[in-house]
Design a protein around this motif. Sequence first.
Motif, PDB file in Angstrom:
ATOM      1  N   CYS A  10       0.780  -1.209   0.037  1.00  0.00           N
ATOM      2  CA  CYS A  10      -0.036   0.158   0.066  1.00  0.00           C
ATOM      3  C   CYS A  10       0.846   1.276   0.151  1.00  0.00           C
ATOM      4  O   CYS A  10       2.091   1.322   0.094  1.00  0.00           O
ATOM      5  CB  CYS A  10      -1.040  -0.133   1.322  1.00  0.00           C
ATOM      6  N   ASN A  11       0.118   2.331  -0.151  1.00  0.00           N
ATOM      7  CA  ASN A  11       1.026   3.703   0.055  1.00  0.00           C
ATOM      8  C   ASN A  11       1.129   4.111   1.552  1.00  0.00           C
ATOM      9  O   ASN A  11       0.217   3.566   2.346  1.00  0.00           O
ATOM     10  CB  ASN A  11       0.022   4.787  -0.529  1.00  0.00           C
ATOM     11  N   ASP A  13       0.976   6.542   3.077  1.00  0.00           N
ATOM     12  CA  ASP A  13      -0.043   7.708   3.405  1.00  0.00           C
ATOM     13  C   ASP A  13      -1.560   6.817   3.750  1.00  0.00           C
ATOM     14  O   ASP A  13      -2.357   7.366   4.331  1.00  0.00           O
ATOM     15  CB  ASP A  13      -0.210   8.739   2.447  1.00  0.00           C
ATOM     16  N   ASP A  14      -1.443   5.497   3.277  1.00  0.00           N
ATOM     17  CA  ASP A  14      -2.816   4.714   3.824  1.00  0.00           C
ATOM     18  C   ASP A  14      -2.790   4.428   5.207  1.00  0.00           C
ATOM     19  O   ASP A  14      -3.716   3.616   5.736  1.00  0.00           O
ATOM     20  CB  ASP A  14      -2.886   3.611   2.923  1.00  0.00           C
ATOM     21  N   VAL A  21      -4.768  -0.505  10.451  1.00  0.00           N
ATOM     22  CA  VAL A  21      -5.485  -0.960   9.288  1.00  0.00           C
ATOM     23  C   VAL A  21      -5.446  -2.552   9.054  1.00  0.00           C
ATOM     24  O   VAL A  21      -4.278  -2.855   8.987  1.00  0.00           O
ATOM     25  CB  VAL A  21      -5.252   0.228   8.187  1.00  0.00           C
ATOM     26  N   ARG A  99       5.897   3.967  -0.650  1.00  0.00           N
ATOM     27  CA  ARG A  99       5.191   2.667  -0.632  1.00  0.00           C
ATOM     28  C   ARG A  99       5.542   2.006   0.453  1.00  0.00           C
ATOM     29  O   ARG A  99       6.793   1.935   1.054  1.00  0.00           O
ATOM     30  CB  ARG A  99       5.387   1.938  -1.945  1.00  0.00           C
TER      31      ARG A  99
END
Length: 106
Positions: A10-11, A13-14, A21, A99
């Motif tokens: 994922c990024n 920033d996610d 998460v 990433r």
Amino acid sequence: MNDTPWTDVCNEDDVFDDNAVGLQIAGRDIALYKVEGRVFATDNSCTHGRARLCDGFLEGYEIECPLHQGRFDIRDGRATCAPATTDLRCYPVRIEGGRVFLQLAG
């Protein structure tokens, strides 16, 4: 030299500061956490009650299971509070180009 492949998940920033998460990655349920700007990864299932840890409460470097309040250190997976007594599996994390990459094998 370690030849274990890295998986792009994922990024960066996610994954928000002081939050968890859950992601399905290569058939695994993984929890990502960000604390003090660093990203950590563990299995997402509590070893005691099989609850999803991403639904729990993150305080500092400890994630608390939402079901029975067992806690784990997200840095090394160590069970830190009963009723959890079995450690979590952790995954090496690397950030590159914004990433998040995990080493899932090994």
